[in-house]
Write an enzyme that holds these catalytic residues in place. Structure first.
Site, PDB file in Angstrom:
ATOM      1  N   LYS A 111       0.835  -1.201   0.000  1.00 22.52           N
ATOM      2  CA  LYS A 111       0.000   0.000   0.000  1.00 22.52           C
ATOM      3  C   LYS A 111       0.865   1.244   0.000  1.00 22.52           C
ATOM      4  O   LYS A 111       0.620   2.197  -0.757  1.00 22.52           O
ATOM      5  CB  LYS A 111      -0.932   0.037   1.222  1.00 22.52           C
ATOM      6  CG  LYS A 111      -2.073  -0.927   1.119  1.00 22.52           C
ATOM      7  CD  LYS A 111      -3.425  -0.277   1.353  1.00 22.52           C
ATOM      8  CE  LYS A 111      -4.514  -1.196   0.817  1.00 22.52           C
ATOM      9  NZ  LYS A 111      -5.803  -1.059   1.447  1.00 22.52           N
ATOM     10  N   LYS A 191      -3.160 -14.145  -8.909  1.00 19.29           N
ATOM     11  CA  LYS A 191      -3.932 -14.738  -7.816  1.00 19.29           C
ATOM     12  C   LYS A 191      -5.364 -14.196  -7.832  1.00 19.29           C
ATOM     13  O   LYS A 191      -5.562 -12.985  -7.945  1.00 19.29           O
ATOM     14  CB  LYS A 191      -3.280 -14.379  -6.461  1.00 19.29           C
ATOM     15  CG  LYS A 191      -4.076 -14.867  -5.249  1.00 19.29           C
ATOM     16  CD  LYS A 191      -3.585 -14.225  -3.954  1.00 19.29           C
ATOM     17  CE  LYS A 191      -4.674 -13.440  -3.241  1.00 19.29           C
ATOM     18  NZ  LYS A 191      -5.406 -14.075  -2.170  1.00 19.29           N
ATOM     19  N   LYS A 194     -10.441 -10.552  -4.389  1.00 18.39           N
ATOM     20  CA  LYS A 194     -11.429  -9.481  -4.441  1.00 18.39           C
ATOM     21  C   LYS A 194     -10.793  -8.154  -4.811  1.00 18.39           C
ATOM     22  O   LYS A 194     -11.375  -7.333  -5.505  1.00 18.39           O
ATOM     23  CB  LYS A 194     -12.097  -9.322  -3.064  1.00 18.39           C
ATOM     24  CG  LYS A 194     -13.093 -10.393  -2.767  1.00 18.39           C
ATOM     25  CD  LYS A 194     -13.468 -10.400  -1.291  1.00 18.39           C
ATOM     26  CE  LYS A 194     -12.369 -10.983  -0.464  1.00 18.39           C
ATOM     27  NZ  LYS A 194     -12.792 -11.514   0.849  1.00 18.39           N
TER      28      LYS A 194
HETATM   29  P1  ADP Z   1      -9.121 -11.999  -1.070  1.00 17.55           P
HETATM   30  O1  ADP Z   1      -7.666 -12.117  -1.480  1.00 17.55           O
HETATM   31  O2  ADP Z   1     -10.030 -12.230  -2.214  1.00 17.55           O
HETATM   32  O3  ADP Z   1      -9.419 -10.700  -0.349  1.00 17.55           O
HETATM   33  P2  ADP Z   1      -9.302 -13.180   1.539  1.00 17.55           P
HETATM   34  O4  ADP Z   1      -8.064 -12.463   1.920  1.00 17.55           O
HETATM   35  O5  ADP Z   1     -10.579 -12.763   2.170  1.00 17.55           O
HETATM   36  O6  ADP Z   1      -9.426 -13.174  -0.044  1.00 17.55           O
HETATM   37  O7  ADP Z   1      -9.078 -14.733   1.793  1.00 17.55           O
HETATM   38  C1  ADP Z   1      -9.856 -15.609   2.587  1.00 17.55           C
HETATM   39  C2  ADP Z   1      -9.192 -16.968   2.563  1.00 17.55           C
HETATM   40  O8  ADP Z   1      -9.157 -17.482   1.225  1.00 17.55           O
HETATM   41  C3  ADP Z   1      -7.716 -16.931   3.022  1.00 17.55           C
HETATM   42  O9  ADP Z   1      -7.403 -18.093   3.749  1.00 17.55           O
HETATM   43  C4  ADP Z   1      -6.951 -16.897   1.722  1.00 17.55           C
HETATM   44  O10 ADP Z   1      -5.652 -17.417   1.843  1.00 17.55           O
HETATM   45  C5  ADP Z   1      -7.823 -17.751   0.816  1.00 17.55           C
HETATM   46  N1  ADP Z   1      -7.660 -17.326  -0.579  1.00 17.55           N
HETATM   47  C6  ADP Z   1      -8.034 -16.131  -1.109  1.00 17.55           C
HETATM   48  N2  ADP Z   1      -7.752 -16.063  -2.422  1.00 17.55           N
HETATM   49  C7  ADP Z   1      -7.172 -17.253  -2.747  1.00 17.55           C
HETATM   50  C8  ADP Z   1      -6.670 -17.814  -3.971  1.00 17.55           C
HETATM   51  N3  ADP Z   1      -6.694 -17.130  -5.103  1.00 17.55           N
HETATM   52  N4  ADP Z   1      -6.143 -19.049  -3.925  1.00 17.55           N
HETATM   53  C9  ADP Z   1      -6.116 -19.760  -2.758  1.00 17.55           C
HETATM   54  N5  ADP Z   1      -6.594 -19.297  -1.583  1.00 17.55           N
HETATM   55  C10 ADP Z   1      -7.115 -18.062  -1.557  1.00 17.55           C
END
Ligand code: ADP
Ligand code: TRP
Length: 325
Positions: A111, A191, A194
């Protein structure tokens, strides 16, 4: 064994969340462990101060996790903010946390590098996460690979608190990362996240899901030409959903030529819609009964608070914090 994990209410659940995290939550629950799963709404405040957005995403996550198989009869499902002890433990951990540990945090550094004015909450995010884990005496934390650093920081902080106030005060947790699905790629091959607007949502209607699959980025190899399945984002996602024999057939069709990316995308949409059909039906049902969902969260919060209060009673006493209640 005590299992614990959280998901931030910062948007809609996507297939990366399923493979990287929630599928493991459900598996660990079925293995009979003592599972605590929560919605990390305090973490969400570090990136959104939009009241309706945070509240709506919290209910979405609760209904989503229940629909995907988190069973309140076997797991404790709750909302982070219903357990005030977690912010209390955050303070104790803050006081043993060196600034340098947080300055090395990748999401904070990102950030700052992008010129975004990071708030103190974002800086302190890993300490709140460490408190989430340690306040429930968690042994194992199922997460996606992107959370590796946060788990290392948690282990560091638990060690530092125990060193300051008593060796056995907090339990040292282990991450649980399933390497084969640790990083699910998004529409653009990065990856899925969101924050990159490259997700395929779990609870979108079938048609929207199929349209989303059509937006996956591929190269411009013409339909008739042979293609390499292993370099293709669509195939990477197909591998997550298709049975082994279908995977092999599709890989062969790629190599033979005459099979276009459009065909693969269409099939992927069908596979995703079939995989989540049951969960989507359950979600639609829960949407009709939001009070039931709130009752489940209230009960989960009660159980979680009892565990967290026992930990805090230990920590306060060990640190010389006198209580007069
Ligand atoms: P985002 O990156 O979409 O904001 P979060 O941080 O809310 O997702 O992640 C919630 C859970 O899902 C965490 O344990 C994270 O490691 C897993 N996760 C999120 N995106 C992925 C991905 N592309 N591949 C594998 N695991 C993921
Ligand atoms: N930081 C995690 C994520 O973005 C969410 C989270 C908050 C979490 N507290 C946690 C995960 C405790 C595991 C354990 O996905």
């Amino acid at each position: 064994m005590r299992i614990l994990s959280g998901v931030q209410p910062s948007g809609r659940l996507h297939i990366g969340n399923w493979f990287g995290a929630i599928r493991q939550f459900v598996r660990l629950q079925s293995e009979g462990h003592d599972c605590f799963y929560f919605i990390a709404n305090y973490h969400a405040l570090t990136s959104s101060q939009d009241k309706a957005f945070v509240a709506d995403a919290t209910m979405h996550l609760a209904m989503g996790m229940l629909s995907l198989g988190i069973d309140p009869a076997r797991s404790t499902l709750f909302v982070q903010s219903d357990v005030p002890q977690v912010t209390e433990l955050t303070w104790f951990l803050n006081c043993v946390c060196p600034m340098g540990l947080l300055e090395r945090g990748t999401s904070f550094k990102d950030k700052v590098q992008r010129g975004i004015a990071a708030n103190v909450g974002l800086f302190d995010y890993p300490v709140l996460q460490a408190a989430d884990i340690a306040v429930y005496d968690a042994n194992l934390v199922p997460v996606g690979a992107d959370q590796k650093q946060h788990l290392e920081m948690t282990r560091d902080l638990v060690g530092k608190l125990n060193q300051a106030w008593g060796q056995e005060l907090l339990v040292l947790p282990q991450p649980h990362i399933v390497e084969s699905v640790a990083v699910v790629p998004g529409l653009d091959g990065q990856k899925m996240s969101k924050s990159y607007d490259n997700t395929i949502e779990i609870f979108a209607p079938d048609k929207a899901t199929s349209m989303r699959c059509m937006q996956i980025v591929t190269d411009s190899t013409p339909l008739e030409a042979p293609k390499d399945p292993d370099g293709c984002n669509v195939f990477a996602l197909i591998k997550l959903f298709a049975a082994a024999d279908e995977q092999a057939r599709i890989a062969q069709a790629y190599r033979a030529g005459g099979y276009g990316y459009g065909h693969a995308k269409k099939r992927l949409g069908e596979l995703i819609n079939a995989e989540f059909a049951q969960a989507r039906a359950r979600y639609a049902e829960l949407e009709q009964h939001p009070d039931d969902v709130r009752d489940i969260l209230a009960e989960g919060g009660r159980k979680a608070r009892a565990v967290a209060e026992a930990t805090m009673a230990r920590v306060r006493a060990a640190a010389g914090i006198l209580t007069h209640r």
